[in-house]
Design a protein around this motif. Structure first.
Motif, PDB file in Angstrom:
ATOM      1  N   GLU A 225       0.737  -1.087  -0.080  1.00  9.49           N
ATOM      2  CA  GLU A 225      -0.022  -0.193   0.142  1.00  9.49           C
ATOM      3  C   GLU A 225       0.779   1.368   0.074  1.00  9.49           C
ATOM      4  O   GLU A 225       0.630   2.354  -0.530  1.00  9.49           O
ATOM      5  CB  GLU A 225      -0.934   0.014   1.340  1.00  9.49           C
ATOM      6  N   TRP A 226       1.983   1.289   0.655  1.00  6.22           N
ATOM      7  CA  TRP A 226       3.027   2.564   0.642  1.00  6.22           C
ATOM      8  C   TRP A 226       3.482   2.550  -0.685  1.00  6.22           C
ATOM      9  O   TRP A 226       3.685   3.859  -1.155  1.00  6.22           O
ATOM     10  CB  TRP A 226       3.999   2.094   1.724  1.00  6.22           C
ATOM     11  N   LYS A 227       4.064   1.609  -1.502  1.00  2.28           N
ATOM     12  CA  LYS A 227       4.339   1.753  -2.912  1.00  2.28           C
ATOM     13  C   LYS A 227       3.126   2.293  -3.593  1.00  2.28           C
ATOM     14  O   LYS A 227       3.279   3.284  -4.574  1.00  2.28           O
ATOM     15  CB  LYS A 227       4.916   0.474  -3.491  1.00  2.28           C
ATOM     16  N   THR A 228       1.832   1.848  -3.504  1.00  7.47           N
ATOM     17  CA  THR A 228       0.903   2.376  -4.156  1.00  7.47           C
ATOM     18  C   THR A 228       0.776   3.902  -3.761  1.00  7.47           C
ATOM     19  O   THR A 228       0.249   4.966  -4.814  1.00  7.47           O
ATOM     20  CB  THR A 228      -0.428   1.820  -3.945  1.00  7.47           C
ATOM     21  N   TYR A 229       0.565   4.330  -2.536  1.00  7.42           N
ATOM     22  CA  TYR A 229       0.640   5.678  -2.138  1.00  7.42           C
ATOM     23  C   TYR A 229       1.638   6.449  -2.883  1.00  7.42           C
ATOM     24  O   TYR A 229       1.133   7.641  -3.308  1.00  7.42           O
ATOM     25  CB  TYR A 229       0.888   5.898  -0.665  1.00  7.42           C
ATOM     26  N   LEU A 230       2.722   6.151  -2.874  1.00  3.92           N
ATOM     27  CA  LEU A 230       4.013   6.928  -3.478  1.00  3.92           C
ATOM     28  C   LEU A 230       3.655   7.147  -5.036  1.00  3.92           C
ATOM     29  O   LEU A 230       3.797   8.136  -5.726  1.00  3.92           O
ATOM     30  CB  LEU A 230       5.232   6.291  -3.164  1.00  3.92           C
ATOM     31  N   HIS A 231       3.313   6.026  -5.604  1.00  4.21           N
ATOM     32  CA  HIS A 231       2.941   6.076  -7.216  1.00  4.21           C
ATOM     33  C   HIS A 231       1.736   6.949  -7.421  1.00  4.21           C
ATOM     34  O   HIS A 231       2.018   7.758  -8.292  1.00  4.21           O
ATOM     35  CB  HIS A 231       2.609   4.584  -7.562  1.00  4.21           C
ATOM     36  N   LEU A 232       0.906   6.877  -6.524  1.00  2.51           N
ATOM     37  CA  LEU A 232      -0.295   7.603  -6.672  1.00  2.51           C
ATOM     38  C   LEU A 232      -0.055   9.413  -6.402  1.00  2.51           C
ATOM     39  O   LEU A 232      -0.416  10.076  -7.436  1.00  2.51           O
ATOM     40  CB  LEU A 232      -1.547   7.667  -5.672  1.00  2.51           C
ATOM     41  N   GLN A 233       0.955   9.718  -5.636  1.00  2.00           N
ATOM     42  CA  GLN A 233       1.424  10.985  -5.314  1.00  2.00           C
ATOM     43  C   GLN A 233       2.099  11.329  -6.696  1.00  2.00           C
ATOM     44  O   GLN A 233       1.994  12.464  -7.075  1.00  2.00           O
ATOM     45  CB  GLN A 233       2.217  10.839  -4.182  1.00  2.00           C
ATOM     46  N   LYS A 234       2.892  10.502  -7.206  1.00  6.71           N
ATOM     47  CA  LYS A 234       3.753  10.910  -8.401  1.00  6.71           C
ATOM     48  C   LYS A 234       2.622  11.161  -9.539  1.00  6.71           C
ATOM     49  O   LYS A 234       2.812  12.030 -10.570  1.00  6.71           O
ATOM     50  CB  LYS A 234       4.518   9.675  -8.777  1.00  6.71           C
ATOM     51  N   GLN A 235       1.575  10.458  -9.668  1.00  2.96           N
ATOM     52  CA  GLN A 235       0.788  10.685 -10.853  1.00  2.96           C
ATOM     53  C   GLN A 235      -0.119  12.022 -10.363  1.00  2.96           C
ATOM     54  O   GLN A 235      -0.276  12.663 -11.525  1.00  2.96           O
ATOM     55  CB  GLN A 235      -0.123   9.365 -10.780  1.00  2.96           C
ATOM     56  N   ILE A 236      -0.402  12.318  -9.283  1.00  2.00           N
ATOM     57  CA  ILE A 236      -0.863  13.472  -9.068  1.00  2.00           C
ATOM     58  C   ILE A 236      -0.125  14.927  -9.386  1.00  2.00           C
ATOM     59  O   ILE A 236      -0.204  15.734 -10.328  1.00  2.00           O
ATOM     60  CB  ILE A 236      -1.193  13.826  -7.496  1.00  2.00           C
ATOM     61  N   ASP A 237       1.250  14.564  -9.217  1.00  2.58           N
ATOM     62  CA  ASP A 237       2.246  15.682  -9.628  1.00  2.58           C
ATOM     63  C   ASP A 237       2.433  15.818 -11.201  1.00  2.58           C
ATOM     64  O   ASP A 237       2.483  16.891 -11.675  1.00  2.58           O
ATOM     65  CB  ASP A 237       3.741  15.383  -8.956  1.00  2.58           C
ATOM     66  N   GLU A 238       2.413  14.707 -11.646  1.00  2.00           N
ATOM     67  CA  GLU A 238       2.427  14.615 -13.214  1.00  2.00           C
ATOM     68  C   GLU A 238       1.275  15.212 -13.850  1.00  2.00           C
ATOM     69  O   GLU A 238       1.233  15.979 -14.701  1.00  2.00           O
ATOM     70  CB  GLU A 238       2.795  13.408 -13.912  1.00  2.00           C
ATOM     71  N   THR A 239      -0.036  14.975 -13.251  1.00  2.00           N
ATOM     72  CA  THR A 239      -1.119  15.711 -13.702  1.00  2.00           C
ATOM     73  C   THR A 239      -1.063  16.912 -13.381  1.00  2.00           C
ATOM     74  O   THR A 239      -1.527  18.082 -14.275  1.00  2.00           O
ATOM     75  CB  THR A 239      -2.329  15.099 -13.154  1.00  2.00           C
ATOM     76  N   ASP A 240      -0.570  17.523 -12.332  1.00  5.39           N
ATOM     77  CA  ASP A 240      -0.436  18.892 -11.922  1.00  5.39           C
ATOM     78  C   ASP A 240       0.259  19.773 -13.184  1.00  5.39           C
ATOM     79  O   ASP A 240      -0.018  20.888 -13.591  1.00  5.39           O
ATOM     80  CB  ASP A 240       0.053  19.330 -10.599  1.00  5.39           C
ATOM     81  N   LYS A 241       1.614  18.829 -13.708  1.00  4.73           N
ATOM     82  CA  LYS A 241       2.599  19.587 -14.406  1.00  4.73           C
ATOM     83  C   LYS A 241       1.688  19.747 -15.725  1.00  4.73           C
ATOM     84  O   LYS A 241       2.027  21.092 -16.597  1.00  4.73           O
ATOM     85  CB  LYS A 241       3.565  18.685 -14.686  1.00  4.73           C
TER      86      LYS A 241
END
Length: 279
Positions: A225-241
């Motif tokens: 779940e921690w890996k999933t959380y970090l992956h989702l945070q990365k996706q949010i950052d990419e979407t924001d960009k």
């Protein structure tokens, strides 16, 4: 007294109606059997549909907003020069008798011919693009929330009551503790050293709350779940960009938007005090 017959004026003589489906679309250009055809959902099917409609001099088309299945054929027909309106399904649900795809598309065609259908609101392409990014970001945030709940569950099952000593388990302190725990640190005393000075609970109390019970199955699940959380945070950052890049392009290409854009102040501008001139 005999029945009164009310005749309706034909508003769109060259109208077609499309009943949208997931695997095929039924299209009617009239009320006879030979006026109805079924088309697939591939691009070559859309080309064939366009040729058939042009052959019969169709100029305007109405279709129901069924899920997202309408979007590709709608965009294709608009690009082909047809006047296409998207109709809310509530306007076309008055057909009586046995319901079939053929009857549906002919009913839509009849209503559109008589001018009884109104088009739903559709945003312009730029707004639609921004909306797609925004909705995608909202969906990711929902996934983050579900992932955090699972992490909290596994921490609790391992007797790591991080939720008791911090307000947010994925805040600054919580993330450091979880990351260190997953990296192999199992001592509550050592984990408590990640306490941020703003946390109300003392380091000693945090250490008491972080006593691992040795459950390796829950530990493994938490890592996932921690890996999933970090992956989702990365996706949010990419979407924001992507959103930021799109907005910059929109503002750059529109002089009116340029004039109404507030420039970000520098730190020196924010702290600069206005001078008062006394006479």
């Amino acid at each position: 007294m005999g029945k009164k017959h009310v005749s309706l004026e034909v508003v769109n003589p060259n109208a077609a109606g499309i009943d949208i489906g997931s695997r095929s679309h039924w299209v009617a250009i009239g009320q006879d059997a030979q006026d109805v055809r079924e088309f697939g959902v591939y691009t070559e099917d859309y080309r064939e549909l366009s040729k058939w409609l042009k052959k019969h001099e169709v100029t305007t088309i109405a279709m129901e907003s069924t899920g997202t299945y309408w979007q590709n054929v709608f965009s294709f027909l608009v690009a082909e020069g047809f006047d296409v309106i998207l109709v809310n399904g509530r306007q076309t649900k008055n057909i009586k008798g046995k319901k079939t795809d053929i009857l549906d598309c002919q009913w839509i065609q009849k209503l559109h011919t008589l001018g009884l259908l109104s088009s739903s609101f559709l945003p312009d392409s730029t707004t639609d693009t921004i909306r797609t990014y925004s909705r995608h970001r909202q969906n990711i945030i929902k996934q983050v929330g579900a992932t955090v709940q699972k992490m909290q569950k596994y921490l609790r099952l391992m007797n790591l009551r991080l939720d008791v000593v911090v307000n947010d388990i994925v805040g600054l302190t919580g993330q450091k503790i979880i990351a260190d725990f997953i990296a192999g640190q199992k001592s509550g005393i050592e984990l408590a050293k990640h306490r941020h000075y703003n946390i109300r609970k003392s380091e000693e109390e945090i250490a008491k709350a972080l006593q691992y019970n040795g459950r390796k199955d829950y530990y493994f699940a938490l890592k996932q779940e921690w890996k999933t959380y970090l992956h989702l945070q990365k996706q949010i950052d990419e979407t924001d960009k992507e959103i930021k890049k799109l907005l910059k392009t929109i503002i750059r290409d529109d002089e009116n938007k340029k004039r109404h854009t507030v420039k970000k102040k520098t730190i020196s501008e924010k702290t600069k005090m206005p001078l008062e001139i006394q006479t």
